[in-house]
Design an enzyme around this catalytic site. Structure first.
Site, PDB file in Angstrom:
ATOM      1  CB  CYS A  62      58.330   0.511 -62.009  1.00  0.00           C
ATOM      2  SG  CYS A  62      58.348   2.698 -62.866  1.00  0.00           S
ATOM      3  CB  ALA A 113      46.093   2.260 -69.712  1.00  0.00           C
ATOM      4  N   PRO A 114      48.282   0.379 -69.608  1.00  0.00           N
ATOM      5  CG  PRO A 114      50.325  -0.410 -71.169  1.00  0.00           C
ATOM      6  CD  PRO A 114      50.215   0.160 -69.250  1.00  0.00           C
ATOM      7  N   GLY A 115      47.251  -2.949 -69.923  1.00  0.00           N
ATOM      8  CA  GLY A 115      46.210  -3.617 -69.845  1.00  0.00           C
ATOM      9  C   GLY A 115      47.422  -4.852 -69.381  1.00  0.00           C
ATOM     10  N   GLY A 116      48.584  -5.085 -69.901  1.00  0.00           N
ATOM     11  CA  GLY A 116      48.866  -6.078 -69.151  1.00  0.00           C
ATOM     12  C   GLY A 116      48.813  -6.872 -68.044  1.00  0.00           C
ATOM     13  CE  LYS A 117      50.387  -3.517 -63.312  1.00  0.00           C
ATOM     14  NZ  LYS A 117      51.685  -3.059 -64.803  1.00  0.00           N
ATOM     15  CB  CYS A 156      46.582   2.623 -62.022  1.00  0.00           C
ATOM     16  SG  CYS A 156      45.929   3.983 -60.797  1.00  0.00           S
ATOM     17  CG  ASP A 206      51.834  -0.225 -61.362  1.00  0.00           C
ATOM     18  OD1 ASP A 206      52.382   0.289 -60.633  1.00  0.00           O
ATOM     19  OD2 ASP A 206      52.179  -1.191 -62.685  1.00  0.00           O
TER      20      ASP A 206
END
Length: 258
Positions: free
Chosen positions: A242, A121-125, A119, A188
């Site tokens: 989270c 998006a948005p792409g940081g991980k 999962c 996530d």
């Protein structure tokens, strides 16, 4: 400022069952207090010490993070000032929460390993995973929403991240289409987001309800079963949320392992 009482009473009652009294106080202080601002180096060739010096010259106090060398925590948490800084304009830094970085660090990604971000998006991980792969191995980044995968692609393009295959599918299906394909899997999972509640932002908690937690728990179990199927023998899957709700955390893992 919205009062503490604005947070759903059922949620506050549940907190006392889930957390210790000290942790409840810490959480309520968090939801009422100022947001922290953390960032990491966007590329391997960016020197954290040099970035810290530049930011200090622009009026920030910087704090290193013991478990990830590339990260800094800034005071004051002024995103506008950061975005105007030279380090931001050069694209040297990526604003990201420490919890997001922690999920990737727990994944123990190494060069040459094949990784699935279920999962993404948005792409940081995703971008941090690719940095950890050091240019080797396959990285598949999936998200159910086409709008979110477009955002993901934009983030990767902005920071020059290459070698990522982006797909748009229900993550529940990946166990069938990508069975035993990956050494590492990050899930996530979509969740009720209790850890992101902010007193001054009612939108973060306005749709919270017990029924939503139960629905998400069933979805999370399907996602976790699918993710496990994509692992190769000896692989590692990190399941992250989270939220505080045990129904979305311990209960999910327990039922899937059963």
């Amino acid at each position: 400022m919205v009062s503490e009482a604005s947070i759903p009473a059922d949620f506050r009652d549940r907190l006392t069952d889930i957390l210790s009294a000290e942790d409840v106080r810490d959480f309520l202080n968090y939801v009422e207090g100022p947001r922290s601002l953390s960032l990491r180096m966007a590329r391997e060739d960016v020197d954290p010490a040099g970035i810290a010096n530049e930011l200090q010259a622009e009026g920030f106090e910087t704090e290193t993070v013991s478990w990830i060398d590339e990260a800094l925590v800034l005071t004051p948490p002024d995103r506008t000032r950061l975005h105007r800084s030279a380090v931001s304009r050069r694209g040297d830094v990526f604003v990201q929460s420490l919890s997001s970085m922690a999920a990737v660090e727990a994944l123990e990604v190494q060069q040459g390993l094949d990784v699935l971000d279920c999962c993404a998006a948005p792409g940081g991980k995703t971008s941090l995973i690719r940095m950890r792969q050091r240019g080797g191995g396959i990285l598949v980044a999936n998200d159910l929403s086409r709008a979110r995968t477009r955002k993901l692609q934009s983030v990767l393009n902005q920071f020059g991240v290459e070698g990522v295959e982006i797909i748009t599918r229900p993550a529940e299906s990946l166990g069938g289409t990508h069975e035993s394909c990956f050494d590492r899997v990050l899930l996530d999972a979509p969740c009720s987001g209790e850890g992101r509640f902010r007193i001054d932002q009612p939108s973060t908690w306005s749709d919270w309800e017990i029924g939503k937690i139960r629905r998400l728990s069933r979805l999370q179990q399907r996602l976790l079963r699918s993710g496990i199927r994509t692992l190769r023998p000896g692989g590692i899957l990190v399941y992250a949320t989270c939220t505080h709700a045990p129904e979305e955390n311990e209960v999910v893992v327990d039922r899937v392992l059963e």
